[in-house]
Scaffold this motif. Structure first.
Motif, PDB file in Angstrom:
ATOM      1  N   LEU A 104       1.607 -38.804  11.158  1.00  0.00           N
ATOM      2  CA  LEU A 104       1.182 -39.842  10.355  1.00  0.00           C
ATOM      3  C   LEU A 104       1.689 -41.350  10.836  1.00  0.00           C
ATOM      4  CD1 LEU A 104       2.168 -38.374   6.729  1.00  0.00           C
ATOM      5  CD2 LEU A 104       0.114 -38.351   8.179  1.00  0.00           C
ATOM      6  N   GLY A 105       2.502 -41.400  11.846  1.00  0.00           N
ATOM      7  CA  GLY A 105       2.871 -42.800  12.295  1.00  0.00           C
ATOM      8  C   GLY A 105       3.346 -42.556  13.710  1.00  0.00           C
ATOM      9  N   LEU A 106       3.481 -43.849  14.449  1.00  0.00           N
ATOM     10  CA  LEU A 106       3.899 -43.944  15.751  1.00  0.00           C
ATOM     11  C   LEU A 106       5.018 -45.317  15.719  1.00  0.00           C
ATOM     12  CD1 LEU A 106       0.423 -44.068  17.372  1.00  0.00           C
ATOM     13  CD2 LEU A 106       1.804 -42.214  17.364  1.00  0.00           C
ATOM     14  N   ARG A 107       5.890 -45.025  16.501  1.00  0.00           N
ATOM     15  CA  ARG A 107       6.656 -45.975  16.741  1.00  0.00           C
ATOM     16  C   ARG A 107       7.373 -46.073  18.160  1.00  0.00           C
ATOM     17  NH1 ARG A 107      10.860 -48.070  12.084  1.00  0.00           N
ATOM     18  NH2 ARG A 107      12.427 -49.368  13.403  1.00  0.00           N
ATOM     19  N   ALA A 197       2.316 -52.689  15.945  1.00  0.00           N
ATOM     20  CA  ALA A 197       1.703 -53.597  16.791  1.00  0.00           C
ATOM     21  C   ALA A 197       1.536 -53.394  18.247  1.00  0.00           C
ATOM     22  CB  ALA A 197       2.384 -55.014  16.612  1.00  0.00           C
ATOM     23  N   ALA A 198       2.664 -52.568  18.622  1.00  0.00           N
ATOM     24  CA  ALA A 198       2.892 -52.162  19.985  1.00  0.00           C
ATOM     25  C   ALA A 198       1.521 -50.877  20.349  1.00  0.00           C
ATOM     26  CB  ALA A 198       4.042 -51.280  20.265  1.00  0.00           C
ATOM     27  N   PHE A 199       1.303 -50.622  19.418  1.00  0.00           N
ATOM     28  CA  PHE A 199       0.192 -49.467  19.442  1.00  0.00           C
ATOM     29  C   PHE A 199      -1.351 -49.923  19.509  1.00  0.00           C
ATOM     30  CE2 PHE A 199       3.913 -47.498  18.407  1.00  0.00           C
ATOM     31  CZ  PHE A 199       4.081 -46.479  19.541  1.00  0.00           C
ATOM     32  N   ALA A 200      -1.363 -51.323  19.191  1.00  0.00           N
ATOM     33  CA  ALA A 200      -2.962 -51.775  18.759  1.00  0.00           C
ATOM     34  C   ALA A 200      -3.762 -51.722  20.084  1.00  0.00           C
ATOM     35  CB  ALA A 200      -3.018 -53.191  18.358  1.00  0.00           C
ATOM     36  N   GLU A 201      -3.350 -51.844  21.184  1.00  0.00           N
ATOM     37  CA  GLU A 201      -4.231 -52.056  22.590  1.00  0.00           C
ATOM     38  C   GLU A 201      -4.504 -50.469  22.631  1.00  0.00           C
ATOM     39  OE1 GLU A 201      -5.780 -53.797  24.587  1.00  0.00           O
ATOM     40  OE2 GLU A 201      -5.030 -55.779  24.326  1.00  0.00           O
ATOM     41  N   SER A 202      -3.749 -49.504  22.571  1.00  0.00           N
ATOM     42  CA  SER A 202      -3.827 -48.292  22.914  1.00  0.00           C
ATOM     43  C   SER A 202      -4.873 -47.538  21.823  1.00  0.00           C
ATOM     44  CB  SER A 202      -2.562 -47.216  22.570  1.00  0.00           C
ATOM     45  OG  SER A 202      -1.660 -47.893  23.611  1.00  0.00           O
ATOM     46  N   LEU A 203      -4.745 -47.961  20.516  1.00  0.00           N
ATOM     47  CA  LEU A 203      -5.571 -47.560  19.656  1.00  0.00           C
ATOM     48  C   LEU A 203      -7.080 -48.052  19.947  1.00  0.00           C
ATOM     49  CD1 LEU A 203      -6.361 -46.445  16.709  1.00  0.00           C
ATOM     50  CD2 LEU A 203      -6.113 -48.621  15.979  1.00  0.00           C
ATOM     51  N   ALA A 204      -7.426 -49.357  20.346  1.00  0.00           N
ATOM     52  CA  ALA A 204      -8.670 -49.776  20.781  1.00  0.00           C
ATOM     53  C   ALA A 204      -9.160 -48.918  21.876  1.00  0.00           C
ATOM     54  CB  ALA A 204      -8.630 -51.215  21.037  1.00  0.00           C
ATOM     55  N   GLY A 205      -8.236 -48.784  22.908  1.00  0.00           N
ATOM     56  CA  GLY A 205      -8.715 -47.898  24.304  1.00  0.00           C
ATOM     57  C   GLY A 205      -9.272 -46.469  23.812  1.00  0.00           C
ATOM     58  N   TRP A 206      -8.399 -45.972  22.964  1.00  0.00           N
ATOM     59  CA  TRP A 206      -8.534 -44.544  22.586  1.00  0.00           C
ATOM     60  C   TRP A 206      -9.871 -44.402  21.830  1.00  0.00           C
ATOM     61  CZ3 TRP A 206      -7.497 -42.405  17.318  1.00  0.00           C
ATOM     62  CH2 TRP A 206      -7.580 -41.055  17.340  1.00  0.00           C
ATOM     63  N   LEU A 207     -10.182 -45.436  20.988  1.00  0.00           N
ATOM     64  CA  LEU A 207     -11.427 -45.324  20.181  1.00  0.00           C
ATOM     65  C   LEU A 207     -12.463 -45.526  21.153  1.00  0.00           C
ATOM     66  CD1 LEU A 207     -10.366 -47.010  16.894  1.00  0.00           C
ATOM     67  CD2 LEU A 207     -10.652 -44.523  17.201  1.00  0.00           C
ATOM     68  N   ALA A 208     -12.569 -46.539  22.227  1.00  0.00           N
ATOM     69  CA  ALA A 208     -13.382 -46.961  22.673  1.00  0.00           C
ATOM     70  C   ALA A 208     -13.998 -45.851  23.780  1.00  0.00           C
ATOM     71  CB  ALA A 208     -13.244 -47.952  23.969  1.00  0.00           C
ATOM     72  N   ASN A 209     -12.835 -44.958  24.261  1.00  0.00           N
ATOM     73  CA  ASN A 209     -13.150 -43.963  25.161  1.00  0.00           C
ATOM     74  C   ASN A 209     -13.876 -42.577  24.289  1.00  0.00           C
ATOM     75  OD1 ASN A 209     -12.269 -45.080  27.463  1.00  0.00           O
ATOM     76  ND2 ASN A 209     -10.163 -44.063  26.897  1.00  0.00           N
ATOM     77  N   SER A 210     -13.899 -42.614  22.563  1.00  0.00           N
ATOM     78  CA  SER A 210     -14.479 -41.447  22.262  1.00  0.00           C
ATOM     79  C   SER A 210     -15.896 -41.831  21.575  1.00  0.00           C
ATOM     80  CB  SER A 210     -13.494 -41.274  21.019  1.00  0.00           C
ATOM     81  OG  SER A 210     -13.282 -42.387  20.014  1.00  0.00           O
ATOM     82  N   CYS A 211     -16.322 -43.191  21.884  1.00  0.00           N
ATOM     83  CA  CYS A 211     -17.726 -43.274  21.258  1.00  0.00           C
ATOM     84  C   CYS A 211     -18.600 -44.077  22.340  1.00  0.00           C
ATOM     85  CB  CYS A 211     -17.406 -44.076  20.016  1.00  0.00           C
ATOM     86  SG  CYS A 211     -16.979 -45.739  20.277  1.00  0.00           S
TER      87      CYS A 211
END
Length: 351
Positions: A104-107, A197-211
């Protein structure tokens, strides 16, 4: 007597386990019921102790944290907060894989020298412990909606842009939604996803690689273009000052958040009017509900994730309470619904 929130702490570092336990021990509402040194032990302890919530390290021997998350969510669903090193120095897939598996969450794990207060996860753990988690099956389960009357009157004259609000549980739904959109999807997409905030770039990269779409964190003044997905960066509100462009603005929190989904959705309503399409996904609180109402009042179309498929129905539920939702859609069907609307087809009516 109020029942305490029981916590299982999983980390292969003795010092980290001690710091977490000591920090959580300062909160009278929390009780650490066990500690584990690896994922295999954690799986057994979750089944035995049935904790309210789990803190999960990633890099551990015997069974790593991600594998443990996968097994726990499939066999004994429990709210999990994943603690990891700075994701900006890892592959995006490693960080966000935990969310895909059901965490549910990342920290970001604090430094040992940061002091005890940095290890105090009490507020976040109490929030996650209140979430109703569901069994996380590896294969997505399709739910066939009942046949309902078509409502062509609810179709926007044309889809100018899609504005999306998401919070707890949202990354998994966004991942599925974006992966199902074609590369020639005719409308730009702007997203506010509440995330550390620390995971924003990772989130964008993960979504980009999936679509097949181009996904990235938005920059001030960037164009809104078909086939592109812009995600609000941390610490700034993302607004649409006029059609075809976004702006990033500092300010104060709205609905408890910055970036705020309500701020984005309200600006989309003003800029695009009847051509705006608002989507609100799973999440705590009510951010985005007022923005959904603004889009509906401007003549646009609004979709919300249904309660059955939400990790938390807070945000969609708040929008429903304001009569700001035209259609409720299962989380697995949001992408298909957007494709259908982009083709000028009506969605089935239903709540």
């Amino acid at each position: 007597m109020v029942k305490k929130v029981s916590v299982l702490v999983v980390d292969d570092s003795l010092i980290c386990r001690q710091l977490i336990c000591e920090a959580l021990g300062q909160d009278p509402d929390l009780q650490v019921v066990g500690t584990c040194v690896d994922g295999k032990e954690a799986l057994a302890k979750v089944k035995e102790l049935r904790p309210s919530v789990v803190t999960m390290d990633v890099d551990m021997p015997v069974m790593d944290g991600l594998t443990a998350v996968e097994h726990i969510m499939a066999e004994c669903p429990t709210p999990i907060l994943v603690l990891t090193a700075d994701p900006r120095q890892q592959a995006p897939e490693l960080t966000c894989r935990a969310l895909e598996l059901g965490a549910l969450g990342l920290r970001v794990k604090p430094s040992i020298d940061d002091g005890l207060e940095a290890w105090n996860l009490a507020k976040e753990l109490k929030l996650l412990a209140s979430v109703r988690v569901i069994r996380h099956i590896r294969q997505h389960k399709k739910i066939t909606p009942p046949v309902r009357n078509e409502l062509p009157s609810l179709l926007p004259p044309s889809m100018g842009m899609v504005a999306v609000a998401a919070s707890t549980g949202g990354p998994q739904v966004l991942h599925r939604m974006l992966s199902e959109l074609p590369s020639d999807f005719p409308a730009p997409i702007a997203i506010v996803q509440h995330i550390n905030a620390a995971f924003a770039e990772s989130l964008a990269g993960w979504l980009a690689n999936s679509c097949r779409l181009k996904v990235r964190l938005a920059q001030d003044g960037e164009l809104l273009m078909p086939g592109h997905v812009l995600i609000a960066p941390p610490g700034m509100h993302m607004v649409i000052p006029f059609r075809g462009r976004v702006a990033l603005k500092p300010g104060v929190e709205r609905d408890g958040h910055m970036p705020s989904a309500t701020v984005l959705l309200e600006s989309a309503a003003k800029a695009y009017g009847r051509r705006a399409l608002g989507v609100i996904l799973t999440g705590m609180g009510e951010d985005g509900a007022a923005g959904m109402l603004a889009i509906k009042q401007a003549g646009g179309l609004t979709l919300a994730q249904n309660e059955e498929s939400c990790v938390v129905f807070g945000m969609p539920g708040a929008a429903v309470e304001r009569n700001a939702v035209d259609h409720l859609v299962h989380g697995d069907e949001v992408g298909a619904a957007l494709v259908k609307l982009s083709r000028g087809e009506a969605l089935a009516q239903g709540r």
